[in-house]
Design a protein around this motif. Sequence first.
Motif, mmCIF file in Angstrom:
data_model
loop_
_atom_site.group_PDB
_atom_site.id
_atom_site.type_symbol
_atom_site.label_atom_id
_atom_site.label_comp_id
_atom_site.label_asym_id
_atom_site.label_seq_id
_atom_site.Cartn_x
_atom_site.Cartn_y
_atom_site.Cartn_z
ATOM 1 N N GLY A 1 0.812 -1.210 0.000
ATOM 2 C CA GLY A 1 0.000 0.000 0.000
ATOM 3 C C GLY A 1 0.841 1.254 0.000
ATOM 4 N N GLU A 2 0.143 2.391 -0.174
ATOM 5 C CA GLU A 2 0.812 3.687 -0.258
ATOM 6 C C GLU A 2 0.113 4.668 0.665
ATOM 7 O OE1 GLU A 2 1.656 7.195 -3.600
ATOM 8 O OE2 GLU A 2 0.980 5.189 -4.204
ATOM 9 N N VAL A 3 0.916 5.402 1.439
ATOM 10 C CA VAL A 3 0.375 6.399 2.350
ATOM 11 C C VAL A 3 1.263 7.637 2.306
ATOM 12 C CG1 VAL A 3 -0.603 4.663 3.915
ATOM 13 C CG2 VAL A 3 1.697 5.559 4.343
ATOM 14 N N TRP B 1 13.388 3.207 9.593
ATOM 15 C CA TRP B 1 12.668 2.259 10.443
ATOM 16 C C TRP B 1 11.588 1.472 9.734
ATOM 17 C CZ3 TRP B 1 15.387 1.372 14.491
ATOM 18 C CH2 TRP B 1 16.139 2.393 15.079
ATOM 19 N N ALA B 2 11.220 1.829 8.533
ATOM 20 C CA ALA B 2 10.139 1.112 7.848
ATOM 21 C C ALA B 2 10.615 -0.253 7.386
ATOM 22 C CB ALA B 2 9.648 1.925 6.655
ATOM 23 N N PRO B 3 9.934 -1.347 7.781
ATOM 24 C CA PRO B 3 10.306 -2.684 7.319
ATOM 25 C C PRO B 3 9.618 -3.002 5.996
ATOM 26 C CG PRO B 3 8.545 -2.860 8.902
ATOM 27 C CD PRO B 3 8.833 -1.378 8.752
ATOM 28 N N GLY B 4 9.870 -4.211 5.501
ATOM 29 C CA GLY B 4 9.113 -4.691 4.357
ATOM 30 C C GLY B 4 9.537 -4.142 3.013
ATOM 31 N N GLY B 5 10.792 -3.691 2.870
ATOM 32 C CA GLY B 5 11.243 -3.188 1.584
ATOM 33 C C GLY B 5 10.579 -1.894 1.190
ATOM 34 N N PRO B 6 10.751 -0.828 1.966
ATOM 35 C CA PRO B 6 10.009 0.408 1.711
ATOM 36 C C PRO B 6 10.576 1.219 0.552
ATOM 37 C CG PRO B 6 11.551 0.745 3.498
ATOM 38 C CD PRO B 6 11.658 -0.712 3.111
ATOM 39 N N ARG C 1 7.394 15.616 5.861
ATOM 40 C CA ARG C 1 6.297 14.932 5.198
ATOM 41 C C ARG C 1 6.885 14.039 4.103
ATOM 42 N NH1 ARG C 1 0.750 15.552 4.770
ATOM 43 N NH2 ARG C 1 -0.205 15.299 2.702
ATOM 44 N N CYS C 2 6.338 12.834 3.948
ATOM 45 C CA CYS C 2 6.890 11.921 2.954
ATOM 46 C C CYS C 2 5.820 10.957 2.457
ATOM 47 C CB CYS C 2 8.075 11.136 3.528
ATOM 48 S SG CYS C 2 7.626 9.981 4.838
ATOM 49 N N ARG C 3 6.091 10.374 1.297
ATOM 50 C CA ARG C 3 5.259 9.313 0.727
ATOM 51 C C ARG C 3 5.938 7.985 1.014
ATOM 52 N NH1 ARG C 3 4.662 6.286 -4.197
ATOM 53 N NH2 ARG C 3 6.714 7.028 -4.862
ATOM 54 N N LEU C 4 5.164 7.011 1.478
ATOM 55 C CA LEU C 4 5.706 5.702 1.836
ATOM 56 C C LEU C 4 4.944 4.610 1.096
ATOM 57 C CD1 LEU C 4 7.353 3.696 3.625
ATOM 58 C CD2 LEU C 4 5.546 3.943 5.349
ATOM 59 N N VAL C 5 5.689 3.772 0.365
ATOM 60 C CA VAL C 5 5.134 2.559 -0.249
ATOM 61 C C VAL C 5 5.718 1.381 0.509
ATOM 62 C CG1 VAL C 5 4.917 1.184 -2.343
ATOM 63 C CG2 VAL C 5 4.956 3.690 -2.484
ATOM 64 N N LEU C 6 4.844 0.539 1.056
ATOM 65 C CA LEU C 6 5.291 -0.469 2.009
ATOM 66 C C LEU C 6 4.613 -1.801 1.736
ATOM 67 C CD1 LEU C 6 7.033 -0.670 4.612
ATOM 68 C CD2 LEU C 6 4.958 -0.204 5.910
ATOM 69 N N GLY C 7 5.306 -2.890 2.017
ATOM 70 C CA GLY C 7 4.742 -4.224 1.874
ATOM 71 C C GLY C 7 4.602 -4.903 3.221
ATOM 72 N N ALA C 8 3.650 -5.854 3.325
ATOM 73 C CA ALA C 8 3.452 -6.608 4.566
ATOM 74 C C ALA C 8 2.765 -7.922 4.239
ATOM 75 C CB ALA C 8 2.622 -5.804 5.574
ATOM 76 N N TRP C 9 2.591 -8.756 5.276
ATOM 77 C CA TRP C 9 2.025 -10.089 5.113
ATOM 78 C C TRP C 9 0.497 -10.085 5.064
ATOM 79 C CZ3 TRP C 9 4.575 -7.934 9.123
ATOM 80 C CH2 TRP C 9 3.838 -7.688 10.278
ATOM 81 N N SER C 10 -0.172 -9.005 5.499
ATOM 82 C CA SER C 10 -1.629 -8.897 5.473
ATOM 83 C C SER C 10 -1.993 -7.420 5.474
ATOM 84 C CB SER C 10 -2.260 -9.596 6.689
ATOM 85 O OG SER C 10 -1.975 -8.871 7.876
ATOM 86 N N TRP C 11 -3.251 -7.116 5.111
ATOM 87 C CA TRP C 11 -3.677 -5.717 5.107
ATOM 88 C C TRP C 11 -3.745 -5.163 6.522
ATOM 89 C CZ3 TRP C 11 -2.897 -3.438 0.840
ATOM 90 C CH2 TRP C 11 -3.080 -4.108 -0.378
ATOM 91 N N ALA D 1 2.430 9.331 13.499
ATOM 92 C CA ALA D 1 2.280 10.538 12.678
ATOM 93 C C ALA D 1 0.912 10.500 12.003
ATOM 94 C CB ALA D 1 3.381 10.605 11.631
ATOM 95 N N ASP D 2 0.415 11.678 11.622
ATOM 96 C CA ASP D 2 -0.837 11.728 10.874
ATOM 97 C C ASP D 2 -0.667 10.996 9.545
ATOM 98 O OD1 ASP D 2 -2.070 13.113 12.855
ATOM 99 O OD2 ASP D 2 -1.761 15.086 11.940
ATOM 100 N N ILE D 3 -1.735 10.275 9.139
ATOM 101 C CA ILE D 3 -1.666 9.391 7.978
ATOM 102 C C ILE D 3 -2.731 9.774 6.960
ATOM 103 C CG2 ILE D 3 -1.782 6.983 7.191
ATOM 104 C CD1 ILE D 3 -1.314 6.231 10.198
ATOM 105 N N GLU D 4 -2.319 9.826 5.709
ATOM 106 C CA GLU D 4 -3.265 9.943 4.595
ATOM 107 C C GLU D 4 -3.086 8.698 3.723
ATOM 108 O OE1 GLU D 4 -3.984 12.526 0.494
ATOM 109 O OE2 GLU D 4 -2.602 13.281 2.047
#
Length: 332
Positions: A249-251, A263-268, A277-287, A299-302
């Motif tokens: 997903g992307e936030v 600190w972001a895991p999952g191959g960010p 402020r930044c854009r983060l694309v992140l992977g995980a094992w479930s939603w 932090a506040d999330i969009e």
Amino acid sequence: MPETSARLLLLLSLLQARREWPTDELAARLEVSRRTVRRDVDRLRDLGYPVHVTRGPGAAYRLDAGSRLPPLLFDDEQAVAVAVALRTAPTTVSGIDEAAARALATIRQVMPARLRHAIDAMRVTPLANPWELAAPRVDSGLLLSLGTAVRGGEVLAFDYLDHSGPGEERQPSRRVEPHHLVIWSGRWYLVGWDQGLPGWAAFRVDRVSAPTATGRRFARRELPGGDVAAFVTSQFDRGDVPGHWPCRGEVVLDAPAEVVARWAPGGPVVEALGPDRCRLVLGAWSWIGLAALVGTFAADIEVIGPPELVAACAELSHRYAAAAGFPAPQGG
């Protein structure tokens, strides 16, 4: 004060660990007088160890290398450290399994019984970190080639598999001034100055192929910040592939990109949108797992997408509200 034999072993261990030791420092570490240090050094010389002393007020000792140097001796802590290292090294380096096992058997054979029992009791089983993608092992010959170039200060040419989304392609003839070999989170990285950019970069070693020494020397550069560990962990894209996770997903986060990248895991994949402020694309094992990971940054999330991540955030909000004893959020 340690007994003479134990003290000699400790003295030998100290001399092996550092190029030169002032007499006063050795006396303090051994808890003996300067005179006793001199006598112990003479005993080591009698055993064949080439210990050199610089004369004068600042007298110091060093252990010289030479063809007549007797076999190195380990104290208890060193022996255990070597055994553990030999058991865990094959998890990140390929082609050394048998050699590591033989080396461990050789060391174990000459250990006192108390150390053999301690080593046998320490059955080390390295496990993959579930917060990271499986780290591929790298070839020992490749590590040797890169390490030789780092030590010799020689420019390397190599092919590199560059991650640029679904269409990965090998980019030929990268020319790099290699400065450091680093292992972090189970992966090997080569940190160097990429002459093609130009600029500093961290290359995943398992993506490097066909390294060739160019014969060209380079002047050592100062790494930004001077801390190689901080440099590697602050890279926005360390070459991990988030697409390998079942959920991605992307936030947008109200947090500095360098903090999120570290600190972001999952191959960010992290893109700075401003100082905080930044854009983060992140992977995980479930939603649900992905939504929970995003929330760890305080932090506040969009949420940009996909809809599954939006739904997972809503589900988590209900769970956390119930856990805290608050009414469930409306509209989720």
